[in-house]
Write a protein that holds these residues in place. Structure first.
Motif, PDB file in Angstrom:
ATOM      1  N   LYS A  15       1.950  -1.309  -0.832  1.00 14.81           N
ATOM      2  CA  LYS A  15       1.243  -2.551  -1.123  1.00 14.81           C
ATOM      3  C   LYS A  15       1.149  -3.477   0.078  1.00 14.81           C
ATOM      4  O   LYS A  15       2.024  -3.503   0.928  1.00 14.81           O
ATOM      5  CB  LYS A  15       1.897  -3.279  -2.286  1.00 14.81           C
ATOM      6  CG  LYS A  15       3.269  -3.847  -1.984  1.00 14.81           C
ATOM      7  CD  LYS A  15       3.826  -4.563  -3.193  1.00 14.81           C
ATOM      8  CE  LYS A  15       5.174  -5.181  -2.854  1.00 14.81           C
ATOM      9  NZ  LYS A  15       5.674  -6.001  -3.943  1.00 14.81           N
ATOM     10  N   ASN A  16       0.063  -4.229   0.110  1.00 16.21           N
ATOM     11  CA  ASN A  16      -0.087  -5.309   1.075  1.00 16.21           C
ATOM     12  C   ASN A  16       0.640  -6.515   0.533  1.00 16.21           C
ATOM     13  O   ASN A  16       1.769  -6.778   0.884  1.00 16.21           O
ATOM     14  CB  ASN A  16      -1.558  -5.641   1.335  1.00 16.21           C
ATOM     15  CG  ASN A  16      -2.142  -4.816   2.444  1.00 16.21           C
ATOM     16  OD1 ASN A  16      -1.454  -4.464   3.389  1.00 16.21           O
ATOM     17  ND2 ASN A  16      -3.402  -4.488   2.335  1.00 16.21           N
ATOM     18  N   TYR A  18       0.000  -7.850  -3.207  1.00 14.84           N
ATOM     19  CA  TYR A  18       0.165  -7.888  -4.658  1.00 14.84           C
ATOM     20  C   TYR A  18       0.517  -6.548  -5.294  1.00 14.84           C
ATOM     21  O   TYR A  18       1.090  -6.511  -6.358  1.00 14.84           O
ATOM     22  CB  TYR A  18      -1.113  -8.418  -5.315  1.00 14.84           C
ATOM     23  CG  TYR A  18      -1.442  -9.807  -4.841  1.00 14.84           C
ATOM     24  CD1 TYR A  18      -0.662 -10.895  -5.232  1.00 14.84           C
ATOM     25  CD2 TYR A  18      -2.494 -10.030  -3.974  1.00 14.84           C
ATOM     26  CE1 TYR A  18      -0.946 -12.174  -4.780  1.00 14.84           C
ATOM     27  CE2 TYR A  18      -2.787 -11.307  -3.528  1.00 14.84           C
ATOM     28  CZ  TYR A  18      -2.007 -12.369  -3.936  1.00 14.84           C
ATOM     29  OH  TYR A  18      -2.294 -13.620  -3.483  1.00 14.84           O
ATOM     30  N   GLY A  19       0.151  -5.461  -4.701  1.00 13.88           N
ATOM     31  CA  GLY A  19       0.392  -4.148  -5.289  1.00 13.88           C
ATOM     32  C   GLY A  19      -0.718  -3.207  -4.887  1.00 13.88           C
ATOM     33  O   GLY A  19      -1.870  -3.600  -4.781  1.00 13.88           O
ATOM     34  N   CYS A  20      -0.381  -1.988  -4.662  1.00 13.23           N
ATOM     35  CA  CYS A  20      -1.322  -0.981  -4.178  1.00 13.23           C
ATOM     36  C   CYS A  20      -1.811  -0.148  -5.363  1.00 13.23           C
ATOM     37  O   CYS A  20      -1.024   0.502  -6.041  1.00 13.23           O
ATOM     38  CB  CYS A  20      -0.606  -0.105  -3.157  1.00 13.23           C
ATOM     39  SG  CYS A  20      -1.498   1.363  -2.633  1.00 13.23           S
ATOM     40  N   TYR A  21      -3.127  -0.169  -5.618  1.00 13.59           N
ATOM     41  CA  TYR A  21      -3.736   0.654  -6.667  1.00 13.59           C
ATOM     42  C   TYR A  21      -4.667   1.655  -6.006  1.00 13.59           C
ATOM     43  O   TYR A  21      -5.401   1.305  -5.080  1.00 13.59           O
ATOM     44  CB  TYR A  21      -4.544  -0.210  -7.641  1.00 13.59           C
ATOM     45  CG  TYR A  21      -5.376   0.614  -8.605  1.00 13.59           C
ATOM     46  CD1 TYR A  21      -4.786   1.188  -9.726  1.00 13.59           C
ATOM     47  CD2 TYR A  21      -6.727   0.823  -8.381  1.00 13.59           C
ATOM     48  CE1 TYR A  21      -5.539   1.961 -10.600  1.00 13.59           C
ATOM     49  CE2 TYR A  21      -7.483   1.591  -9.257  1.00 13.59           C
ATOM     50  CZ  TYR A  21      -6.882   2.152 -10.360  1.00 13.59           C
ATOM     51  OH  TYR A  21      -7.620   2.926 -11.229  1.00 13.59           O
ATOM     52  N   ASN A  40      -0.307   2.980  -9.406  1.00 12.50           N
ATOM     53  CA  ASN A  40       0.059   1.765  -8.686  1.00 12.50           C
ATOM     54  C   ASN A  40       1.293   2.104  -7.867  1.00 12.50           C
ATOM     55  O   ASN A  40       2.217   2.736  -8.368  1.00 12.50           O
ATOM     56  CB  ASN A  40       0.397   0.642  -9.664  1.00 12.50           C
ATOM     57  CG  ASN A  40      -0.820   0.144 -10.378  1.00 12.50           C
ATOM     58  OD1 ASN A  40      -1.685  -0.463  -9.771  1.00 12.50           O
ATOM     59  ND2 ASN A  40      -0.910   0.391 -11.664  1.00 12.50           N
ATOM     60  N   GLU A  42       4.329   0.588  -5.280  1.00 10.87           N
ATOM     61  CA  GLU A  42       5.046  -0.520  -4.650  1.00 10.87           C
ATOM     62  C   GLU A  42       5.421  -0.144  -3.220  1.00 10.87           C
ATOM     63  O   GLU A  42       5.342  -0.949  -2.316  1.00 10.87           O
ATOM     64  CB  GLU A  42       6.310  -0.852  -5.451  1.00 10.87           C
ATOM     65  CG  GLU A  42       6.027  -1.452  -6.812  1.00 10.87           C
ATOM     66  CD  GLU A  42       5.404  -2.835  -6.717  1.00 10.87           C
ATOM     67  OE1 GLU A  42       5.826  -3.629  -5.861  1.00 10.87           O
ATOM     68  OE2 GLU A  42       4.498  -3.107  -7.504  1.00 10.87           O
ATOM     69  N   ASP A  60      -5.774  -3.315  -2.266  1.00 12.70           N
ATOM     70  CA  ASP A  60      -4.592  -3.994  -1.732  1.00 12.70           C
ATOM     71  C   ASP A  60      -3.502  -3.049  -1.228  1.00 12.70           C
ATOM     72  O   ASP A  60      -2.314  -3.346  -1.322  1.00 12.70           O
ATOM     73  CB  ASP A  60      -4.019  -4.990  -2.751  1.00 12.70           C
ATOM     74  CG  ASP A  60      -3.288  -6.134  -2.059  1.00 12.70           C
ATOM     75  OD1 ASP A  60      -3.687  -6.509  -0.940  1.00 12.70           O
ATOM     76  OD2 ASP A  60      -2.304  -6.644  -2.626  1.00 12.70           O
ATOM     77  N   CYS A  61      -3.930  -1.897  -0.699  1.00 13.78           N
ATOM     78  CA  CYS A  61      -2.986  -0.952  -0.089  1.00 13.78           C
ATOM     79  C   CYS A  61      -3.045  -1.095   1.428  1.00 13.78           C
ATOM     80  O   CYS A  61      -4.077  -1.467   1.985  1.00 13.78           O
ATOM     81  CB  CYS A  61      -3.356   0.484  -0.443  1.00 13.78           C
ATOM     82  SG  CYS A  61      -3.313   0.863  -2.198  1.00 13.78           S
TER      83      CYS A  61
END
Length: 68
Positions: A15-16, A18-21, A40, A42, A60-61
């Motif tokens: 994640k950057n 908020y969380g990586c999806y 998702n 972390e 947000d990855c």
């Protein structure tokens, strides 16, 4: 608009903020049944993008790097 991605194995540090999806998609219609696989992350994540996948979505990855 995205960029072309080759089939292969990719790794992100996670994640950057908020969380990586991520999601592997069979088409770009935006319909839920287009999702082949998703998750998702972390921490670090590894994804195998198949030759038959039509798209790879990521939010947000940290940058994905091809490792195989």
């Amino acid at each position: 608009m995205g960029k072309e991605i080759q089939a292969g194995t990719y790794r992100s540090e996670g994640k950057n903020k908020y969380g990586c999806y991520w999601a592997r998609l069979s088409d770009t219609t935006g319909e839920g049944d287009a999702i082949i696989a998703s998750s998702n992350a972390e921490g670090p994540a590894i994804v195998k993008v198949a030759a038959g996948d039509k798209a790879f979505q990521t939010t947000d990855c940290k940058p994905w790097k091809k490792i195989g």
